[in-house]
Design a protein around this motif. Structure first.
Motif, PDB file in Angstrom:
ATOM      1  N   MET A   1       3.482  23.108   6.024  1.00  0.00           N
ATOM      2  CA  MET A   1       3.046  23.167   4.573  1.00  0.00           C
ATOM      3  C   MET A   1       3.023  21.840   4.069  1.00  0.00           C
ATOM      4  SD  MET A   1       6.760  24.791   3.383  1.00  0.00           S
ATOM      5  CE  MET A   1       8.281  23.768   3.579  1.00  0.00           C
ATOM      6  N   ALA A   2       2.258  21.590   3.009  1.00  0.00           N
ATOM      7  CA  ALA A   2       2.082  20.523   2.154  1.00  0.00           C
ATOM      8  C   ALA A   2       2.919  20.611   0.978  1.00  0.00           C
ATOM      9  CB  ALA A   2       0.653  20.522   1.924  1.00  0.00           C
ATOM     10  N   ILE A   3       3.793  19.645   1.028  1.00  0.00           N
ATOM     11  CA  ILE A   3       4.700  19.681  -0.478  1.00  0.00           C
ATOM     12  C   ILE A   3       4.189  18.549  -1.079  1.00  0.00           C
ATOM     13  CG2 ILE A   3       6.866  19.222  -1.306  1.00  0.00           C
ATOM     14  CD1 ILE A   3       7.906  19.987   1.306  1.00  0.00           C
ATOM     15  N   SER A   4       3.637  18.724  -2.380  1.00  0.00           N
ATOM     16  CA  SER A   4       2.808  17.689  -3.192  1.00  0.00           C
ATOM     17  C   SER A   4       3.549  17.181  -4.314  1.00  0.00           C
ATOM     18  CB  SER A   4       1.361  18.172  -3.298  1.00  0.00           C
ATOM     19  OG  SER A   4       1.548  19.305  -4.125  1.00  0.00           O
ATOM     20  N   ARG A   5       3.347  15.960  -4.816  1.00  0.00           N
ATOM     21  CA  ARG A   5       3.955  15.664  -6.000  1.00  0.00           C
ATOM     22  C   ARG A   5       3.171  14.458  -6.682  1.00  0.00           C
ATOM     23  NH1 ARG A   5       5.253  10.243  -5.759  1.00  0.00           N
ATOM     24  NH2 ARG A   5       5.919   9.344  -3.696  1.00  0.00           N
ATOM     25  N   LEU A   6       2.904  14.203  -8.046  1.00  0.00           N
ATOM     26  CA  LEU A   6       2.075  13.257  -8.495  1.00  0.00           C
ATOM     27  C   LEU A   6       2.432  12.088  -8.301  1.00  0.00           C
ATOM     28  CD1 LEU A   6       1.566  14.943 -12.118  1.00  0.00           C
ATOM     29  CD2 LEU A   6      -0.135  14.674 -10.315  1.00  0.00           C
ATOM     30  N   PHE A   7       1.561  11.145  -8.038  1.00  0.00           N
ATOM     31  CA  PHE A   7       1.914   9.662  -7.847  1.00  0.00           C
ATOM     32  C   PHE A   7       2.427   9.205  -9.162  1.00  0.00           C
ATOM     33  CE2 PHE A   7      -1.297   9.569  -4.463  1.00  0.00           C
ATOM     34  CZ  PHE A   7      -0.640   9.194  -3.313  1.00  0.00           C
ATOM     35  N   THR A   8       3.313   8.132  -9.125  1.00  0.00           N
ATOM     36  CA  THR A   8       3.809   7.376 -10.306  1.00  0.00           C
ATOM     37  C   THR A   8       2.773   6.689 -10.770  1.00  0.00           C
ATOM     38  OG1 THR A   8       4.710   5.679  -9.318  1.00  0.00           O
ATOM     39  CG2 THR A   8       6.276   7.353  -9.519  1.00  0.00           C
TER      40      THR A   8
ATOM     41  N   ASN B   1      -4.584  12.409  -7.040  1.00  0.00           N
ATOM     42  CA  ASN B   1      -3.575  11.704  -7.666  1.00  0.00           C
ATOM     43  C   ASN B   1      -1.941  12.240  -7.146  1.00  0.00           C
ATOM     44  OD1 ASN B   1      -5.167  10.299  -9.198  1.00  0.00           O
ATOM     45  ND2 ASN B   1      -5.642  12.168 -10.606  1.00  0.00           N
ATOM     46  N   MET B   2      -2.089  12.716  -5.946  1.00  0.00           N
ATOM     47  CA  MET B   2      -0.909  13.250  -5.369  1.00  0.00           C
ATOM     48  C   MET B   2      -0.507  12.620  -4.098  1.00  0.00           C
ATOM     49  SD  MET B   2      -0.856  17.336  -6.486  1.00  0.00           S
ATOM     50  CE  MET B   2      -1.824  17.824  -7.888  1.00  0.00           C
ATOM     51  N   HIS B   3       0.802  12.577  -3.719  1.00  0.00           N
ATOM     52  CA  HIS B   3       1.428  12.522  -2.337  1.00  0.00           C
ATOM     53  C   HIS B   3       1.607  13.756  -1.640  1.00  0.00           C
ATOM     54  CE1 HIS B   3       4.335  11.660   0.607  1.00  0.00           C
ATOM     55  NE2 HIS B   3       3.648  10.316   0.886  1.00  0.00           N
TER      56      HIS B   3
ATOM     57  N   THR C   1       0.838  -1.228   0.010  1.00  0.00           N
ATOM     58  CA  THR C   1      -0.169  -0.064   0.133  1.00  0.00           C
ATOM     59  C   THR C   1       0.763   1.387   0.043  1.00  0.00           C
ATOM     60  OG1 THR C   1      -1.919  -1.142   1.308  1.00  0.00           O
ATOM     61  CG2 THR C   1      -2.003   1.392   1.131  1.00  0.00           C
ATOM     62  N   VAL C   2       0.433   1.952  -1.075  1.00  0.00           N
ATOM     63  CA  VAL C   2       1.386   3.576  -0.983  1.00  0.00           C
ATOM     64  C   VAL C   2       0.296   4.644  -0.111  1.00  0.00           C
ATOM     65  CG1 VAL C   2       1.786   5.415  -2.430  1.00  0.00           C
ATOM     66  CG2 VAL C   2       2.136   2.994  -3.158  1.00  0.00           C
ATOM     67  N   GLU C   3       1.202   5.239   0.797  1.00  0.00           N
ATOM     68  CA  GLU C   3       0.405   6.187   1.564  1.00  0.00           C
ATOM     69  C   GLU C   3       0.287   7.591   0.993  1.00  0.00           C
ATOM     70  OE1 GLU C   3      -0.916   5.624   4.434  1.00  0.00           O
ATOM     71  OE2 GLU C   3       0.121   3.439   4.563  1.00  0.00           O
ATOM     72  N   ARG C   4      -0.880   8.152   1.150  1.00  0.00           N
ATOM     73  CA  ARG C   4      -1.229   9.265   0.687  1.00  0.00           C
ATOM     74  C   ARG C   4      -0.453  10.736   1.269  1.00  0.00           C
ATOM     75  NH1 ARG C   4      -5.271   9.771  -3.098  1.00  0.00           N
ATOM     76  NH2 ARG C   4      -6.560   7.982  -3.198  1.00  0.00           N
ATOM     77  N   VAL C   5      -0.132  10.514   2.512  1.00  0.00           N
ATOM     78  CA  VAL C   5       0.561  11.541   3.259  1.00  0.00           C
ATOM     79  C   VAL C   5       1.882  11.015   4.065  1.00  0.00           C
ATOM     80  CG1 VAL C   5      -1.321  13.154   3.744  1.00  0.00           C
ATOM     81  CG2 VAL C   5      -0.958  11.046   5.219  1.00  0.00           C
ATOM     82  N   SER C   6       2.964  11.640   4.276  1.00  0.00           N
ATOM     83  CA  SER C   6       4.111  11.338   4.933  1.00  0.00           C
ATOM     84  C   SER C   6       4.299  12.770   5.778  1.00  0.00           C
ATOM     85  CB  SER C   6       5.110  10.905   4.071  1.00  0.00           C
ATOM     86  OG  SER C   6       5.595  11.764   3.210  1.00  0.00           O
ATOM     87  N   ILE C   7       5.648  12.327   6.292  1.00  0.00           N
ATOM     88  CA  ILE C   7       5.946  13.915   7.283  1.00  0.00           C
ATOM     89  C   ILE C   7       7.450  13.645   7.297  1.00  0.00           C
ATOM     90  CG2 ILE C   7       5.640  12.469   9.298  1.00  0.00           C
ATOM     91  CD1 ILE C   7       4.746  14.840  10.820  1.00  0.00           C
ATOM     92  N   THR C   8       8.061  14.951   7.406  1.00  0.00           N
ATOM     93  CA  THR C   8       9.408  15.001   7.564  1.00  0.00           C
ATOM     94  C   THR C   8       9.753  15.122   9.043  1.00  0.00           C
ATOM     95  OG1 THR C   8       9.366  17.347   7.803  1.00  0.00           O
ATOM     96  CG2 THR C   8       9.677  16.620   5.615  1.00  0.00           C
TER      97      THR C   8
END
Length: 122
Positions: free
Chosen positions: A103-110, A77-79, A2-9
């Motif tokens: 802040m939210a840093i987003s990128r598109l999922f592959t 469609n973003m992480h 499973t690929v998570e939608r959110v992560s954290i620094t």
């Protein structure tokens, strides 16, 4: 897997730890409003009413991360990686008095990730 939608620094985790000591259990909400309303905001659990149309994207460092459903249409469609930076925002988020802002840093999922992304919870 499973690929998570959110992560954290790690830096954001440290801020959450400081806030949790003072405020107890926490949640995050990203509304999609204008200006600072589009930034993820941190609240003590119970101090912000989760709406019936909000969705939970997952959990970060022991905190549920919610988003308004109309905003989620842009992010589906973003992480999102939750981070923190110096500078005072103009919201009601708990980190603001510390001179910080989440802040939210987003990128598109592959394409490979999209097939395994964790579903949101209503």
């Amino acid at each position: 897997m499973t690929v998570e939608r959110v992560s954290i620094t790690d830096r954001a985790k440290a801020v959450i730890d400081r806030l949790r000591e003072r405020h107890g259990d926490l949640i995050f909400h990203q509304s999609g409003g204008c200006c600072d309303g589009s930034a993820p905001m941190c609240f003590a659990k119970g101090d912000f009413l989760i709406g019936s149309r909000d969705v939970c994207l997952g959990e970060i460092h022991g905190c549920n991360f919610y988003m308004a459903s109309d905003q989620f249409e842009f992010y589906k469609n973003m992480h999102i990686t939750l981070d923190v930076s110096e500078g005072r925002g103009s919201s009601f988020s708990l980190e603001i008095p510390l001179g910080l802002r989440f802040m939210a840093i987003s990128r598109l999922f592959t394409d490979d990730e999209l097939g395994n992304v964790r579903p949101v919870e209503a």
